[in-house]
Design a protein around this motif. Structure first.
Motif, PDB file in Angstrom:
ATOM      1  N   CYS A 100     -33.315 -42.218 -12.211  1.00 19.36           N
ATOM      2  CA  CYS A 100     -32.247 -42.953 -11.530  1.00 19.36           C
ATOM      3  C   CYS A 100     -31.199 -43.402 -12.557  1.00 19.36           C
ATOM      4  O   CYS A 100     -31.528 -43.836 -13.669  1.00 19.36           O
ATOM      5  CB  CYS A 100     -32.824 -44.154 -10.791  1.00 19.36           C
ATOM      6  SG  CYS A 100     -31.600 -45.105  -9.865  1.00 19.36           S
TER       7      CYS A 100
ATOM      8  N   CYS B 197     -30.600 -39.435  -7.562  1.00 14.42           N
ATOM      9  CA  CYS B 197     -31.456 -39.718  -6.409  1.00 14.42           C
ATOM     10  C   CYS B 197     -31.110 -38.820  -5.223  1.00 14.42           C
ATOM     11  O   CYS B 197     -32.006 -38.298  -4.540  1.00 14.42           O
ATOM     12  CB  CYS B 197     -31.322 -41.185  -6.009  1.00 14.42           C
ATOM     13  SG  CYS B 197     -32.021 -42.359  -7.210  1.00 14.42           S
TER      14      CYS B 197
ATOM     15  N   PRO C 289     -35.760 -47.139  -7.179  1.00 12.86           N
ATOM     16  CA  PRO C 289     -34.546 -46.338  -7.382  1.00 12.86           C
ATOM     17  C   PRO C 289     -33.494 -46.673  -6.327  1.00 12.86           C
ATOM     18  O   PRO C 289     -33.809 -47.044  -5.186  1.00 12.86           O
ATOM     19  CB  PRO C 289     -35.048 -44.899  -7.252  1.00 12.86           C
ATOM     20  CG  PRO C 289     -36.332 -45.002  -6.495  1.00 12.86           C
ATOM     21  CD  PRO C 289     -36.932 -46.322  -6.864  1.00 12.86           C
TER      22      PRO C 289
ATOM     23  N   ARG D 111     -38.836 -44.284  -1.002  1.00 13.58           N
ATOM     24  CA  ARG D 111     -39.118 -45.276  -2.041  1.00 13.58           C
ATOM     25  C   ARG D 111     -40.554 -45.771  -1.863  1.00 13.58           C
ATOM     26  O   ARG D 111     -41.179 -45.541  -0.823  1.00 13.58           O
ATOM     27  CB  ARG D 111     -38.129 -46.437  -1.953  1.00 13.58           C
ATOM     28  CG  ARG D 111     -38.033 -47.057  -0.587  1.00 13.58           C
ATOM     29  CD  ARG D 111     -36.986 -48.113  -0.485  1.00 13.58           C
ATOM     30  NE  ARG D 111     -37.016 -48.775   0.823  1.00 13.58           N
ATOM     31  CZ  ARG D 111     -36.745 -50.039   1.000  1.00 13.58           C
ATOM     32  NH1 ARG D 111     -36.427 -50.802  -0.037  1.00 13.58           N
ATOM     33  NH2 ARG D 111     -36.780 -50.567   2.206  1.00 13.58           N
TER      34      ARG D 111
ATOM     35  N   LYS E 297     -37.607 -39.767  -9.056  1.00 14.09           N
ATOM     36  CA  LYS E 297     -36.372 -40.544  -8.892  1.00 14.09           C
ATOM     37  C   LYS E 297     -36.393 -41.803  -9.748  1.00 14.09           C
ATOM     38  O   LYS E 297     -35.376 -42.187 -10.333  1.00 14.09           O
ATOM     39  CB  LYS E 297     -36.191 -40.913  -7.419  1.00 14.09           C
ATOM     40  CG  LYS E 297     -35.785 -39.759  -6.534  1.00 14.09           C
ATOM     41  CD  LYS E 297     -35.230 -40.215  -5.199  1.00 14.09           C
ATOM     42  CE  LYS E 297     -36.252 -40.968  -4.396  1.00 14.09           C
ATOM     43  NZ  LYS E 297     -35.743 -41.350  -3.057  1.00 14.09           N
TER      44      LYS E 297
ATOM     45  N   GLY F  44     -31.276 -44.777  -4.769  1.00 19.10           N
ATOM     46  CA  GLY F  44     -31.170 -43.848  -3.654  1.00 19.10           C
ATOM     47  C   GLY F  44     -29.767 -43.401  -3.333  1.00 19.10           C
ATOM     48  O   GLY F  44     -29.570 -42.597  -2.407  1.00 19.10           O
TER      49      GLY F  44
END
Length: 657
Positions: free
Chosen positions: A64, A79, A72, A14, A60, A74
């Motif tokens: 997302c 992701c 995002p 990120r 991402k 994750g």
């Protein structure tokens, strides 16, 4: 479980995890929050600074499942698949392997189809500068107006090779190299999380060795952990990198500070026995000298947690600031010249000796340093030193003595010269030789006494010290005997010609200059006569014209009647006919001819040659003649015919006499 290297394990997932690229993160985050998304991005920077990482994080953020966001989640399917490299709508293309137009055409044909899973179809083209010219041309139109669901992210380490047409269609971000402090801080965070013990000095070495690349730093950290068997220690990292132990650097600089050549060469031999690269030694020395300069000028710039802070501050007190600057330059130049030296040992030793040669003379080093050769003090003239100030010794009266070839000295001043000085004196005795032991060093000799210049009256020779040999005076012509009488007669005839009475040298000097100007105007030089030859006039004035020469060289004289010059300038040189140039040329002509003249300049199509055109034509003719002479030279023709030589005509220039 298979071991994953730190460079891959610690790749940021990120924007908040990125180090040293805050300017890029801020711009992209704001664009994502406000939904101001560009269709093409270009990321530039050296290796290992995060170009591909930022491209994946941006992909991402665009896809997302929580929405287009700068953070995002994750954990969603998009992701996770992007992190694993399996997201179907994210295509990473290596331009170094797919350089042809066919590869790009295939990508562009698939771009028109909508995404399968995500919100956007993202194309990441790494090392985009490797694409061929035809491939760049094929993608221009799509890159300018792609479908709404397509985003291009281009990455390159050499943006100069990317065509300008591509650059103008992209939003460009330049990624910076990370500082050694940023790299060392991130490595410390990694090791703390991994549970590996370390030394701060070792991380500082890795940070400098990484040269701004975080990927290189993590790779070196993997190697250091393996070398130290699970520990990252300074000694092990130095041995692994071939870096120099700071103790040797302190010893070298300490010997320089003490001007101890024997100790300096001994430390050099110690480095030889340890097999340390001298290139690394000079690099580390330059870095240490930089820290010394900081300690001398801004002591607070040395971090409080610096392990060697006390040693740096102590050494900074021993070496003068100007010496630190000089040693820094010598270290840089010595490192550059190592490849030119007979061998690295000789090159490094010579660099150290060069530093030692510039050591200032002070303390114990002064006795060992050869002293400059002393010179005998010149004997002083007591009679000259006793000259009174403001009378015969006045510089202004000395100047008045020779104005217009007549003496303006007062009779009282002339009477101060001994009559015997007018007669030739016998050769004086030479000064006795001075013993070497009596010669004082130059810095201990007393300053010579200020001696006022004496008036040289007609038929008089000033007294000189006995130690100075003066040749016999030349015979005096009989006519010179009446010079003093002529001066007195002139003084009686014209009272205004007498200099002011008093001891003020400034007043007398002003009077001398006034008399000189009056003498110059008594016989004015004849004013030059202009016969209408404009070229000859310009050549005669020469450099005295200054900026006015620009106008004169590019103009022709159409008419002249004694007071009025009518010039014509071609259209191409209209800017030369401005009021400033005209006024400068008019002033030069008026000063040369001795009277005010008028000047008129018109812009016309000329059928005549200006002086500048004539000079250019003359140079072309000279150049053509010089080249013709070279081509017709028998030796040159023989070299061309028998040895296959080639005459480069464009390099031939006439010799300027």
């Amino acid at each position: 479980m298979t071991y994953q290297v730190l460079a891959r394990k610690w790749r940021p997932k990120r924007f908040a995890d990125l180090v040293g690229q805050e300017h890029v993160v801020r711009a992209l985050s704001n664009a994502l929050k406000e939904s101001r998304l560009h269709h093409a991005y270009l990321l530039t920077g050296t290796r290992g600074v995060g170009k591909t990482t930022i491209a994946r994080i941006l992909a991402k953020s665009l896809n997302c499942e929580t929405g287009t966001t700068a953070e995002p989640c994750g954990v969603c399917q998009a992701c996770l698949q992007i992190d694993a490299g399996r997201f179907v709508d994210l295509l990473e293309i290596d331009a170094a392997s797919n350089t042809g137009i066919d590869n790009i055409r295939e990508v562009l044909e698939n771009a028109q189809y909508t995404p399968t899973m995500g919100r956007f179809k993202v194309y990441i083209i790494d090392e985009v500068h490797m694409l061929s010219k035809s491939a760049f041309n094929a993608m221009l139109k799509t890159l300018e107006e792609p479908p709404a669901h397509v985003k291009f992210i281009l990455a390159t380490t050499d943006p100069q090779k990317v065509p300008v047409t591509v650059l103008s269609r992209c939003l460009q971000f330049s990624l910076r190299n990370m500082t050694p402090q940023q790299v060392a801080g991130h490595l410390a965070h990694v090791l703390q999380t991994e549970g590996v013990s370390y030394e701060v000095a070792a991380l500082a070495l890795l940070g400098r060795a990484a040269a701004g690349s975080m990927r290189d730093a993590l790779s070196l950290l993997d190697q250091a952990i393996a070398y130290g068997v699970g520990d990252v220690r300074e000694e092990g990292v130095r041995a692994m990198l071939g870096a120099v132990d700071k103790r040797y650097l302190y010893a070298l600089l300490g010997a320089l500070a003490d001007a101890d050549g024997a100790a300096l060469m001994a430390e050099v031999e110690v480095l030889v026995t340890r097999g340390i690269g001298f290139d690394s030694v000079l690099g580390e020395m330059a870095l240490l000298l930089h820290q010394l300069a900081l300690a001398q000028t801004v002591p607070d710039a040395i971090a409080a947690d610096e392990p060697e802070r006390d040693a740096i501050l102590a050494l900074a007190q021993r070496i003068a600031p100007e010496d630190v600057q000089l040693y820094y330059q010598i270290a840089l130049h010595g490192r550059r010249d190592l490849a030119l030296a007979p061998d690295e040992h000789a090159g490094f030793s010579m660099t150290m000796l060069r530093m030692l040669a510039f050591h200032p003379v002070h303390g114990a080093g002064a006795a060992a340093r050869p002293q400059p050769v002393a010179r005998a003090a010149l004997p002083q003239a007591p009679a000259a030193a006793a000259q009174p100030h403001g009378d015969a010794a006045s510089p202004a009266r000395a100047l008045l003595a020779n104005i217009g070839g007549k003496s303006h000295a007062r009779p009282a001043a002339a009477a101060q010269v001994p009559p015997a000085a007018a007669e030739p004196e016998p050769e004086p005795a030479r000064a006795p030789p001075v013993a070497a032991a009596d010669i004082a060093p130059w810095h201990e000799q007393p300053a010579p006494a200020a001696v006022a210049p004496a008036v040289v009256a007609p038929l008089a020779v000033a007294a000189v010290p006995a130690a100075v040999v003066v040749p016999a005076p030349l015979p005096v012509p009989p006519v010179a005997a009446n010079v003093a009488d002529d001066a007195e007669d002139d003084a009686r005839d014209d009272d205004d010609s007498q200099p002011p009475v008093g001891d003020d040298d400034g007043e007398l000097a002003s009077y001398a200059l006034m008399q000189a100007e009056a003498a110059a105007f008594d016989e004015p030089a004849a004013a030059p006569v202009f016969d209408g030859d404009w070229l000859a006039l310009i050549a005669r004035l020469g450099a005295r014209m200054g900026a006015a020469r620009m106008l004169a060289q590019n103009a022709v004289l159409k008419h002249w009647d004694g007071d009025l010059f009518q010039l014509a300038v071609p259209e191409a040189y209209r800017n030369m006919a401005g009021p400033d140039y005209q006024e400068k040329l008019r002033a030069v002509l008026s000063g040369h001819l001795g009277h005010l003249v008028q000047l008129r300049v018109s812009i016309e199509t000329l059928d005549m040659e200006t002086p500048a055109m004539r000079d250019a034509r003359f140079k072309r003719e000279q150049l053509a003649e010089a080249r013709q002479i070279m081509q017709n030279d028998k030796v040159v023709q023989q070299l061309v015919q028998e040895m296959g030589a080639m005459l480069l005509a464009e390099t031939i220039q006439p010799v300027q006499e």
